[in-house]
Design an enzyme around this catalytic site. Structure first.
Site, mmCIF file in Angstrom:
data_model
loop_
_atom_site.group_PDB
_atom_site.id
_atom_site.type_symbol
_atom_site.label_atom_id
_atom_site.label_comp_id
_atom_site.label_asym_id
_atom_site.label_seq_id
_atom_site.Cartn_x
_atom_site.Cartn_y
_atom_site.Cartn_z
ATOM 1 C CG ASP A 1 3.125 -4.782 20.027
ATOM 2 O OD1 ASP A 1 1.981 -5.011 19.921
ATOM 3 O OD2 ASP A 1 4.213 -4.547 19.314
ATOM 4 C CE1 TYR B 1 0.912 0.518 4.406
ATOM 5 C CE2 TYR B 1 0.194 -1.835 4.391
ATOM 6 C CZ TYR B 1 0.683 -0.814 5.134
ATOM 7 O OH TYR B 1 1.284 -1.058 6.363
#
Length: 400
Positions: A299, A220
């Site tokens: 995370d 992208y």
């Protein structure tokens, strides 16, 4: 006696910087500890779906991001088996109108630059670079958070510590040493290329998802459309900790060899100048979110596979929810802070686990081969673009 209104955040990544801004808006003084000497332009592209962009817009980051973020018009789901498009799911105005916030794709460094710029401009946030978290000690007056800058050991008095220091979190290791990241058996290869290197039809404002047997590819535009971000995911045994090691282009091209992969996909891969590889680890489901006045975010507590494009999004959501649950009133005493951080974890657990499961499931679907791939492609076509977009409502429509 009220605790100090200071909160220490370990880690100046996407989650840590977003949490700093969100908590500062609630009246806290924030100290961010970052072990790196400077915030480097590392990483690759990120997809920020409306659930994440909504938080960034509300924090006033639109102006800082609008020249670098790209609004993709669609997701093109592609089949390596046929070499063509299976389905095009609308994004752009369609996703924004449906969810009430934009869908952005952006380079990680550009997002981090926007966040760090806002942090630098905020009078109640102190970003300490080259400062490594070492220890935390609770006591009657709050917490003493110890950190080291080179040979100099310092400490801050705080009401809470937030571990936003990533999958290899030192804060998590301090709290829950039994929780260790697990290797998924997959490796992500990442690279970028100048958009002018490919014909225009390859660099349109869309996310390309190529599904193939035992591998997949995502591409992208980033950097205002001037570059194309490419991520190739393959099985492998290399599992060195970290998230950026030099990769050999010949390994990628061999894995995506013809005739299993069509010329269109291979042309994009061949145009990448240099590759970085990243062994995909995850934090096991059920990791505790907090212990007393110390909590984990992003995370550090829920690192997940990237197949739902929600790793950064979940950290940004965490930051918004943390700020909702932790107020200056809670900081009157340790019990108030502990209870607030416990509520924060409880508010996030179910959603994050569902996203983790979704990511694992989609990874398996992307890598199907043979008759299973044919059945998958037919099922996706049968759903159609509108129903495919509607299936994302539970993610994109989230509000803090």
């Amino acid at each position: 006696m009220a605790l100090p209104r200071t909160i220490v955040i370990a880690g100046a990544g996407i989650g840590g910087l977003t949490a700093a801004l969100a908590l500062a808006e609630r009246g806290f003084r924030i100290v961010v500890l970052e072990k790196a000497e400077r915030l480097e332009d590392i990483g690759a592209g990120l997809q920020l779906s409306p659930n994440a962009s909504r938080v960034l817009v509300e924090l006033g980051l639109t102006e800082r991001l609008k020249l670098r973020a790209v609004v993709p018009e669609a997701v093109s789901i592609m089949s390596a088996r046929t070499g063509g498009e299976v389905l095009r799911m609308p994004l752009g105005e369609a996703a924004a109108a449906r969810a009430g916030a934009p869908y952005w794709v952006v380079h990680r460094a550009d997002l981090q630059s926007a966040l760090s710029g806002a942090v630098a401009d905020h009078p109640d946030i102190d970003l300490k670079l080259g400062a490594t978290f070492e220890d935390v000690a609770p006591h009657a007056k709050g917490l003493t958070v110890v950190h080291r800058s080179g040979t100099i050991r310092r400490s801050d008095l705080a009401s809470a510590l937030i571990g936003a220091d990533g999958i290899w979190s030192t804060v998590r290791q301090h709290l829950f040493p039994e929780v260790q990241p697990r290797f998924s058996g997959l490796i992500a290869w990442r690279g970028t290329l100048d958009a002018t290197q490919l014909p225009k039809e390859f660099t349109a404002r869309r996310v390309q998802l190529w599904m193939g047997s035992n591998a997949h590819l995502v591409a992208y535009p980033i950097a205002g459309g001037r570059q194309l971000n490419v991520v190739a995911v393959l099985p492998g045994t290399w599992n060195r900790p970290g998230w950026s090691a030099a990769g050999d282009a010949s390994e990628v091209m061999e894995a995506f060899a013809a005739p299993r992969w069509p010329p269109t996909a291979r042309m994009m891969l061949a145009a990448v100048d240099s590759w970085r590889k990243w062994a995909l680890f995850g934090v096991p489901d059920g990791c505790p979110w907090s212990k007393g006045p110390v909590a984990l975010l992003g995370d550090a507590v829920h690192a997940m596979l990237p197949f739902a494009a929600q790793g950064a999004g979940m950290a940004i959501e965490d930051a918004a929810v943390l700020a909702q649950h932790l107020s200056l009133e809670d900081a009157q005493d340790a019990a108030g802070v502990t209870a607030a951080l416990k509520r924060f974890g409880q508010a996030r657990q179910a959603r994050v686990r569902k996203v983790q499961r979704t990511a694992r499931q989609q990874g398996r679907i992307y890598h199907l081969g043979g008759p299973f791939a044919i059945a998958r492609d037919l099922a996706i076509r049968a759903l159609g673009p509108d129903r495919m977009l509607a299936r994302q409502d539970w993610i994109y429509g989230w509000r803090p």
